[in-house]
Write an enzyme that holds these catalytic residues in place. Sequence first.
Site, PDB file in Angstrom:
ATOM      1  N   LYS A   1       0.833  -1.200   0.000  1.00  0.00           N
ATOM      2  CA  LYS A   1       0.000   0.000   0.000  1.00  0.00           C
ATOM      3  C   LYS A   1       0.874   1.259   0.000  1.00  0.00           C
ATOM      4  O   LYS A   1       0.668   2.182  -0.767  1.00  0.00           O
ATOM      5  CB  LYS A   1      -0.932  -0.024   1.215  1.00  0.00           C
ATOM      6  CG  LYS A   1      -1.821   1.190   1.333  1.00  0.00           C
ATOM      7  CD  LYS A   1      -2.798   1.070   2.488  1.00  0.00           C
ATOM      8  CE  LYS A   1      -3.487   2.416   2.696  1.00  0.00           C
ATOM      9  NZ  LYS A   1      -4.468   2.400   3.780  1.00  0.00           N
TER      10      LYS A   1
ATOM     11  N   GLU B   1      10.301  -4.796   4.698  1.00  0.00           N
ATOM     12  CA  GLU B   1      10.375  -6.193   4.259  1.00  0.00           C
ATOM     13  C   GLU B   1      10.111  -6.312   2.750  1.00  0.00           C
ATOM     14  O   GLU B   1      10.828  -7.002   2.025  1.00  0.00           O
ATOM     15  CB  GLU B   1       9.335  -7.044   5.011  1.00  0.00           C
ATOM     16  CG  GLU B   1       9.604  -7.194   6.497  1.00  0.00           C
ATOM     17  CD  GLU B   1       8.918  -6.122   7.339  1.00  0.00           C
ATOM     18  OE1 GLU B   1       8.755  -4.979   6.840  1.00  0.00           O
ATOM     19  OE2 GLU B   1       8.563  -6.420   8.484  1.00  0.00           O
TER      20      GLU B   1
ATOM     21  N   GLY C   1      -4.986  -1.669   4.822  1.00  0.00           N
ATOM     22  CA  GLY C   1      -4.192  -2.816   4.373  1.00  0.00           C
ATOM     23  C   GLY C   1      -4.906  -4.140   4.608  1.00  0.00           C
ATOM     24  O   GLY C   1      -4.981  -4.994   3.730  1.00  0.00           O
ATOM     25  N   ARG C   2      -5.450  -4.310   5.804  1.00  0.00           N
ATOM     26  CA  ARG C   2      -6.079  -5.597   6.144  1.00  0.00           C
ATOM     27  C   ARG C   2      -7.458  -5.753   5.520  1.00  0.00           C
ATOM     28  O   ARG C   2      -8.111  -6.775   5.712  1.00  0.00           O
ATOM     29  CB  ARG C   2      -6.105  -5.782   7.659  1.00  0.00           C
ATOM     30  CG  ARG C   2      -6.729  -4.634   8.432  1.00  0.00           C
ATOM     31  CD  ARG C   2      -6.404  -4.736   9.925  1.00  0.00           C
ATOM     32  NE  ARG C   2      -6.873  -3.593  10.686  1.00  0.00           N
ATOM     33  CZ  ARG C   2      -6.191  -2.469  10.880  1.00  0.00           C
ATOM     34  NH1 ARG C   2      -4.994  -2.325  10.315  1.00  0.00           N
ATOM     35  NH2 ARG C   2      -6.672  -1.489  11.606  1.00  0.00           N
TER      36      ARG C   2
ATOM     37  N   GLU D   1      -5.238  -6.531  14.700  1.00  0.00           N
ATOM     38  CA  GLU D   1      -4.689  -5.230  14.298  1.00  0.00           C
ATOM     39  C   GLU D   1      -5.798  -4.166  14.338  1.00  0.00           C
ATOM     40  O   GLU D   1      -5.543  -2.996  14.602  1.00  0.00           O
ATOM     41  CB  GLU D   1      -4.057  -5.307  12.895  1.00  0.00           C
ATOM     42  CG  GLU D   1      -3.083  -4.169  12.614  1.00  0.00           C
ATOM     43  CD  GLU D   1      -2.312  -4.316  11.298  1.00  0.00           C
ATOM     44  OE1 GLU D   1      -2.921  -4.166  10.227  1.00  0.00           O
ATOM     45  OE2 GLU D   1      -1.098  -4.568  11.339  1.00  0.00           O
TER      46      GLU D   1
ATOM     47  N   HIS E   1      -5.633 -33.076  17.448  1.00  0.00           N
ATOM     48  CA  HIS E   1      -4.548 -33.939  17.923  1.00  0.00           C
ATOM     49  C   HIS E   1      -3.395 -33.117  18.471  1.00  0.00           C
ATOM     50  O   HIS E   1      -2.270 -33.603  18.573  1.00  0.00           O
ATOM     51  CB  HIS E   1      -4.094 -34.865  16.789  1.00  0.00           C
ATOM     52  CG  HIS E   1      -5.195 -35.778  16.360  1.00  0.00           C
ATOM     53  ND1 HIS E   1      -5.463 -36.980  16.987  1.00  0.00           N
ATOM     54  CD2 HIS E   1      -6.170 -35.615  15.431  1.00  0.00           C
ATOM     55  CE1 HIS E   1      -6.524 -37.539  16.427  1.00  0.00           C
ATOM     56  NE2 HIS E   1      -6.973 -36.724  15.480  1.00  0.00           N
TER      57      HIS E   1
ATOM     58  N   LYS F   1       9.021  -0.749  14.259  1.00  0.00           N
ATOM     59  CA  LYS F   1       9.635  -0.380  12.972  1.00  0.00           C
ATOM     60  C   LYS F   1      10.714   0.672  13.198  1.00  0.00           C
ATOM     61  O   LYS F   1      11.810   0.588  12.648  1.00  0.00           O
ATOM     62  CB  LYS F   1       8.577   0.208  12.025  1.00  0.00           C
ATOM     63  CG  LYS F   1       7.606  -0.790  11.429  1.00  0.00           C
ATOM     64  CD  LYS F   1       6.684  -0.065  10.440  1.00  0.00           C
ATOM     65  CE  LYS F   1       5.508  -0.909  10.020  1.00  0.00           C
ATOM     66  NZ  LYS F   1       4.530  -0.204   9.194  1.00  0.00           N
TER      67      LYS F   1
HETATM   68  O1  F6P Z   1       2.894  -2.829   9.741  1.00  0.00           O
HETATM   69  C1  F6P Z   1       1.549  -3.059   9.610  1.00  0.00           C
HETATM   70  C2  F6P Z   1       1.100  -2.786   8.223  1.00  0.00           C
HETATM   71  O2  F6P Z   1       1.050  -1.424   8.014  1.00  0.00           O
HETATM   72  C3  F6P Z   1      -0.236  -3.424   7.935  1.00  0.00           C
HETATM   73  O3  F6P Z   1      -1.293  -2.710   8.406  1.00  0.00           O
HETATM   74  C4  F6P Z   1      -0.167  -3.571   6.453  1.00  0.00           C
HETATM   75  O4  F6P Z   1      -1.127  -4.470   5.996  1.00  0.00           O
HETATM   76  C5  F6P Z   1       1.243  -4.044   6.283  1.00  0.00           C
HETATM   77  O5  F6P Z   1       1.968  -3.345   7.261  1.00  0.00           O
HETATM   78  C6  F6P Z   1       1.845  -3.847   4.924  1.00  0.00           C
HETATM   79  O6  F6P Z   1       1.875  -2.522   4.550  1.00  0.00           O
HETATM   80  P1  F6P Z   1       2.109  -2.102   3.047  1.00  0.00           P
HETATM   81  O7  F6P Z   1       1.017  -2.701   2.244  1.00  0.00           O
HETATM   82  O8  F6P Z   1       2.077  -0.615   3.046  1.00  0.00           O
HETATM   83  O9  F6P Z   1       3.446  -2.629   2.615  1.00  0.00           O
END
Ligand code: F6P
Length: 531
Positions: free
Chosen positions: A199, A205, A256-257, A342, A373, A501
Site C-alpha cells: 500500500k 520487508e 491494508g487488512r 490489528e 490432535h 519499525k
Molecule cells: O505494519 C503493519 C502494516 O502497516 C499493515 O497494516 C499492512 O497491511 C502491512 O503493514 C503492509 O503494509 P504495506 O502494504 O504498506 O506494505
Amino acid sequence: MTKAPRCDETVAWTALRGHHEAHGRTLDLRQAFADDPARFSRFSLQAPEVFADLSKNRWDEVTRRLLLELAEECQLGARRDALLAGEPINTTEGRAVLHTALRAPRGAGPFSADVHEVLDAMLAFAERIRAEAGHGFTDIVNIGIGGSDLGPRMAALALQSFCHPGLRLHFVSNVDGHDITPVLHGLKPERTLFIIASKTFTTQETMANAAVAREWFVAHGGRDTARHFVGVTTNVEAAAKFGIAETFGFWDWVGGRYSLWSAIGLPLAIAIGAEGFRSLLGGARAMDEHFATAAFAQNLPVQLGVLDVWYRNFHGFTSRSVAPYHQGLARLPAYLQQLEMESNGKGVDVEGRPLPFGTSPVVWGEPGTNGQHAYFQMLHQGTDVVPVEFIAVRTPSHGHADLHTKLLANCLAQSQALMLGKTADEAATEQAPTASKTLDRAVLARHRSFPGNRPSTTLLLQALNPRSLGALIALYEHRVFVSGAVWGINSFDQWGVELGKALCNQLLPRFQSGDTAGLDASTAGLLARLK
Ligand code: F6P
C-alpha cells in the site's frame, strides 16, 4: 450522528453486568437445551452464503436482548451508516474506510468510476496472463506483507480448485531470506511475473525482498524488467522510482487488512480469473447488504460482534479459537489474526481515553482435524474457557465422500464434546483401554472427566467457492467493526506496529558498527552475540 456514549457508560452495560452475575456466569448449556427444544432455531441465523449456529454459546434471550440494546445505545446503526457512507471514521489518520465500495456494482458505491476503472484494468491484465499461460508466464510471485499478503495468500489456498492449472502462485512476505530463497530457486526469469504489493511502497520487508527479486532477475539473465515486475500500491510514484512501469493503484481509504478486494487481489485474480474474482466481490457485497439492512436481531455480523463483547467483557474470555474444517482454509486463522487483532487491539477510545475494559481477544487456530490432535486437549480440559468457532463446508471439491463424512462428523463431535463434557461418575463406569489398572479408580475418573459447558459457534457453507468465501470474509470484517464500534475504538489505524519499525531502523546501523552505547543491557548483550 450525536455523540454516542462509550459502552461502559450505557444503561445496557450495567444491566449486562447484573445479568451476568445473576444468570450469565452460571448458565449451563446442557440445561439450556433441555429447557428449550427450540434453542437451535432460536439461536441460528441464515445470512448470505453463511448459516450460523449460535445456540452452543453461553447466552440466553435476555443476554441477547441486552447486547442488542447495548449496540443501540452505542449508536451502532449510525456508526455503520457512517462507515458505509465514507465518513472519515479513521480519525487518527483522517481517512474514510471504504473497502465496501470495492465490491459495490458499477455506479452503486462511492468512488465507483475509480474503483471500476482499476478493477477492469486489473482483471483484463489477469485474463491476459491466464490466456498466455502455456507460452507466457508460469510462475507468479507476490511480494508483500501483512494486508498485502495474507488476503490473497489465504484466498488462493481456499480456492485452489478454481485456480488456473498452468500457473503456480508463490507468496514471499518475510524479510527472512529463508522465505524468498527457496521460492527463487527453480524459477525461470523469462517465465516469472513478480507482483510487488505494498500500500505504502515503503515497507522495509517488501522493499528489501523486491530488491532481491530484481537482482536475481537480472543476475539470471532476465530482460525486460518492465514486463516482469508490476506494482500494486497507493504510492505510484515510489513504484515508478523502483523501476516499475505498470501499476495498479488503490486508495488511502482502503486499509491494508481490508485490501483483498482492491488491486491487492491481483495474484488471486490471475489464479481464479475475472469471473471468479467478480464472484468473490459479489459474495462480499451480499454480506454488505445484509449488514446494512437486516434488523439487528437477524443481522449475523451484529450478533457475532456483540457476542464477542459478551465473552470478552463479561465472561472475561481472552481468546477465541478458529477451527476451519476445510484444509483450504488453513490460512484463515492467520488472516483473521491481522483482521481482528490489528483492528481491535487498542487501549484507548476514539477520544484517546484509556479503556477500563478489554478489547481484542487473541485469535488463533488450525484446521480441523489437525488441531484435535494438538491443542484441543486444552480446550476440553484446560483451566481457561476458550470459545471455539467451527467452520464446516457441506460439499467438498474432491471426490472422497468417505473422508468428507469423517471430517464433518469430527467437526460436530468436537462442538458436542465441548458442550456436553463428561462427569467423573460417567468416566468411572468406562474401561479405557490405555488407562492404568493400578491407579485409584476415583482419581482416574477425575483425570478422564470433562467440565463441558464450553461454548462454540458453528458456521456452515454449502460449498467453498469464490462467492461464499467473499461472504465469509466480509462477515468477519463487519463483525470486527461491530465489536470495535461498541468498544468505541478506532478499528482502522495500527499505531502499535510503528514503534518496533522505528527501533529496528535505529538498530540496523549498529549491526555494522557494533556500537551498543545507550542500549539497555539485554538488547546490547543480544546484539553483541548476533553481530
Ligand atoms: O505494519 C503493519 C502494516 O502497516 C499493515 O497494516 C499492512 O497491511 C502491512 O503493514 C503492509 O503494509 P504495506 O502494504 O504498506 O506494505
